[in-house]
Design an enzyme around this catalytic site. Structure first.
Site, PDB file in Angstrom:
ATOM      1  N   GLN A  76       0.840  -1.211   0.000  1.00  0.00           N
ATOM      2  CA  GLN A  76       0.000   0.000   0.000  1.00  0.00           C
ATOM      3  C   GLN A  76       0.870   1.255   0.000  1.00  0.00           C
ATOM      4  O   GLN A  76       0.481   2.301   0.512  1.00  0.00           O
ATOM      5  CB  GLN A  76      -0.960   0.001   1.184  1.00  0.00           C
ATOM      6  CG  GLN A  76      -2.146  -0.927   1.004  1.00  0.00           C
ATOM      7  CD  GLN A  76      -2.972  -0.607  -0.250  1.00  0.00           C
ATOM      8  OE1 GLN A  76      -3.032   0.534  -0.704  1.00  0.00           O
ATOM      9  NE2 GLN A  76      -3.600  -1.611  -0.818  1.00  0.00           N
ATOM     10  N   SER A  77       2.047   1.161  -0.594  1.00  0.00           N
ATOM     11  CA  SER A  77       2.986   2.284  -0.552  1.00  0.00           C
ATOM     12  C   SER A  77       2.556   3.443  -1.454  1.00  0.00           C
ATOM     13  O   SER A  77       2.382   3.273  -2.665  1.00  0.00           O
ATOM     14  CB  SER A  77       4.367   1.793  -0.985  1.00  0.00           C
ATOM     15  OG  SER A  77       5.214   2.889  -1.243  1.00  0.00           O
TER      16      SER A  77
END
Ligand SMILES: *Cc1c(COP(=O)(O)O)cnc(C)c1O
Length: 345
Positions: A76-77
């Site tokens: 989820q960067s």
């Protein structure tokens, strides 16, 4: 002459970002006057703090003649999303190594956007960003890209690019100092989410270099406060060396609030959900659970315990991360009932 003007930079976003007063949020908390520094509006693929950072990091890559970029981070960067978007803008191939991947994943939030952006996606079970085996895998991917005829550029936090990221937030501090000066605002308390730390380090260094009377409070999102603080000070030192700045933040200039930290894999805490709903329902501003809502929860807690009163001025740095909000929709307890979304109790 600005503090970072000599560094290579490419334009990817919209700067300066607005400094927006939040009177309804301030009134709801019965505390200080609050301004939101809207780095979430920086513009590159939804925006966020990484737009600023990649103007410098990809500027460095472009100056080196790179045709591909290689980086690692979690699924989820925001960093990887904005890197892929920026690389696409510059005609570079984004190669993303997703860390901590041990099984099949849901194509939600940023992980979905990596696919939309067409990134070359690889995965590894390694989760620790300081693990030497991760660096070895990144080096291997660079070698593979080079063998395919690319000139790869490695984006690696503990290396040069983390320091360039801090430099980007020295520039943000200059921008903020100008905006506060135009408003005639005196001493301020600045709240920001602290993850790997370059952002907080650059902000603290820049505000100190600009001689702004500011207390920087980094709300650690995952690491224990002492570890996060050591990282902030280390990045500030490296960035001060890079930029030739003498006035460095000391341990007393940076406060790290460890009260909101939580593992990224855990569901959002009640304090985080409350912060998200409060910002949305008073100011129409969207936070997300991983970074910005933790920073907001730390600010809210400080106001409630009386650490900040009505005569204080607070700047909340909104670092973005919107796609992450959508990845957590199931944690808010909302149910759809007769066409109306309502809280399930
Ligand atoms: C990356 C990020 C941060 C934190 O930045 P660090 O430099 O890693 O401390 C804060 N907020 C958002 C939304 C981010 O994506």
């Amino acid at each position: 002459m600005g503090l970072v003007d000599h560094l290579p930079r490419v334009r990817l976003g919209h700067f300066p970002t607005p400094l927006q007063e939040a009177p309804r949020l301030g009134a709801a908390l019965g505390g200080p006057r609050i301004w939101i520094k809207r780095d979430d509006l920086s513009g590159l693929s939804v925006g966020g703090s990484k737009t600023r950072i990649f103007e410098f990091v990809l500027g460095d890559a472009a100056a080196a003649g790179a045709t591909a970029v290689v980086a690692s981070a979690g699924e989820q960067s925001n960093k990887l999303r904005e890197l892929a978007a920026g690389a696409n803008r510059l005609g570079m191939k984004p190669i993303l190594l997703l860390t901590g991947v041990t099984g099949p994943t849901e194509l939600a939030g940023n992980r979905f956007l990596f696919e939309v952006l067409g990134a070359d996606i690889r995965t590894t079970p390694i989760a620790d960003r300081f693990d030497p085996a991760l660096k070895a895998e990144l080096d291997r991917l660079c070698g593979e890209a080079a063998a395919a005829g690319h000139r790869p550029y490695l984006v690696y936090h503990p290396g040069r690019t983390g320091t360039l990221g801090a430099a980007a937030y020295v520039a943000a501090a200059e921008e903020l100092t100008g905006q506060l000066g135009a408003l005639g605002l005196g001493p301020v308390h600045v709240f920001i989410a602290t993850g790997a730390a370059p952002t907080t380090a650059g902000l603290a260094l820049g505000l100190r270099a600009m001689r702004l009377e500011a207390a920087v409070i980094g709300v650690s999102v995952a690491a224990p406060a002492d570890e996060a603080k050591a990282q902030v000070l280390a990045y500030a030192e490296r960035c001060a060396d890079l930029l030739g700045i003498d006035h460095r933040p000391s341990a007393a200039d940076v406060t790290i609030d460890g009260s909101q930290r939580a593992d990224f894999s855990l569901p959002a805490t009640p304090a985080v959900i409350e912060a998200i709903e409060l910002f949305a329902r008073t100011e129409g501003v969207l936070l997300e659970p991983t970074y910005t809502a933790k920073a907001a929860a730390g600010m809210i807690a400080a106001i409630r315990r009386g650490a900040l009163g009505p005569s204080d001025s607070v700047v909340f740095v909104h670092t973005g991360g919107l796609p992450g909000l959508f990845a957590h929709a199931g944690e808010f307890g909302y149910g759809i009932d007769g066409g109306q979304a309502s809280r399930r109790t």
